[in-house]
Design an enzyme around this catalytic site. Sequence first.
Site, PDB file in Angstrom:
ATOM      1  N   ILE A  32      -4.400  -4.833 -17.672  1.00 46.80           N
ATOM      2  CA  ILE A  32      -3.598  -6.066 -17.615  1.00 46.80           C
ATOM      3  C   ILE A  32      -4.262  -7.148 -18.458  1.00 46.80           C
ATOM      4  CG2 ILE A  32      -2.931  -7.990 -16.111  1.00 46.80           C
ATOM      5  CD1 ILE A  32      -2.234  -5.966 -13.967  1.00 46.80           C
ATOM      6  N   TRP A  90      -3.729  -6.309 -22.050  1.00 45.34           N
ATOM      7  CA  TRP A  90      -2.333  -6.529 -22.442  1.00 45.34           C
ATOM      8  C   TRP A  90      -2.090  -7.992 -22.797  1.00 45.34           C
ATOM      9  CZ3 TRP A  90       1.722  -9.553 -20.775  1.00 45.34           C
ATOM     10  CH2 TRP A  90       2.991  -9.211 -21.262  1.00 45.34           C
ATOM     11  N   HIS A  91      -2.753  -8.901 -22.084  1.00 42.59           N
ATOM     12  CA  HIS A  91      -2.520 -10.329 -22.323  1.00 42.59           C
ATOM     13  C   HIS A  91      -3.017 -10.787 -23.692  1.00 42.59           C
ATOM     14  CE1 HIS A  91      -1.443 -10.773 -18.070  1.00 42.59           C
ATOM     15  NE2 HIS A  91      -0.925 -11.926 -18.427  1.00 42.59           N
ATOM     16  N   GLY A  92      -4.010 -10.098 -24.252  1.00 41.70           N
ATOM     17  CA  GLY A  92      -4.493 -10.507 -25.570  1.00 41.70           C
ATOM     18  C   GLY A  92      -5.645  -9.648 -26.043  1.00 41.70           C
TER      19      GLY A  92
END
Length: 420
Positions: free
Chosen positions: A357, A360-362
């Site tokens: 997660i 995934w955000h950056g």
Amino acid sequence: MSFTSLTFAIFLGVMLLGYYLISKKVQWLWLLIGSYVFYTWSSPYFVVFLLFSTVTTWAFSLIMGRLSDRHQKWLASEDGNSLKKEEKKAYRKKLERQKRILLILCLICNIGLLAFLKYTNFVIVTINHFGVELPMLDWLVLPLGISFYTFQSVGYVVDVYRETALPLKNFFKYALYVSFFPQICQGPIGRFNDLAPQLYSEHRFEYNGFIMGLERILLGFFKKMVVADQIAVFVNAVYQDPSAYSGLILGLATLMYAFQLYADFSGYMDIAIGAGRCFGIRLAENFETPYFSRSITEFWRRWHITLGSWFKDYLYYPVLRSGWCSGIGRRLSKKGRKKAAKMLTTVIGLAITWLLIGMWHGASWNFILYGCYHGAFVIMAVVLGDVYEKIKNCIKIREENKIWQGFQIVRTFFIVTFGY
């Protein structure tokens, strides 16, 4: 095409006018054309990646569906009925193995492409910190919304693999499911069984629903342009030169950033959901007053809801059911440690999920740490759950106590804000 631009307002008006004037049977086709116009507006180059994801996931799901159909027809035939139970089981395993290979190939094509585009330069930068001098791939550009439409299309393929969704034979209808313009850039991430039937249905103009959609769009404009964009002026000024400000101002900027981020992201969702509602299509909600959550676990059930749901169904549970993870649990259970086995496998699943997660955000270490930070609190809630209950019972804290609930909300908000 920004949602808060005059161009988008004109585009949406044209789309709505045409949608309700043309034949109801081709409304879905009008949405498909409009969605590709909207996406092409950002860059024609990006359309190549959108088409690649659409074509590969559609083709692999169709092949898997045909394998399942052939399996069912053969079992219903005279030859299939004559098989013994063990033979039928072996035949089913062979089918599952074939479908699993197809699923893995599809994931490699789509998740692999996303990972390559998003993380290659991050890996190069990380390696270069150790004295290696690898050249940066400056030509790599991350296509608009690729994380969202990749997850949405991959989720569909997994549903077909699990036989919880039927493969869609019409390629163009499937292309609309992947590219529906209100949600393609930032979500919400739709589920095929919920979204697709709405996209292909005939919709008559409904005044009340249309007005509700416009009101939701206006709310989104207010959050984004009046709240988020104005707060951003202060926050950006402080964090562009943090050494020039006192700790009190830095703390205030961080606090304001929490509201900026919420107003910006939820405002975008309001516009997306409102636009969908104007077409008679209900997109999934993505926020539910997250800053009133009483725990980090609850916060992530109420913040970016569709993303959390996606990771839970398509990553967390599959990790728990995987052979290696369940094998760890079985080995501990045989030693009479069933509770420890369940706890350990849960922690492993959560750790992997939250690491990804964060990624995934950056594509940077701060995002990875962000995922680990929140994951640590979620894991602590699981591991120390019994201890928390004993402490609360010992000091006689009741969950319905308003003061206690207020403390939980403030505590959770502080943890989230400190994470920012």
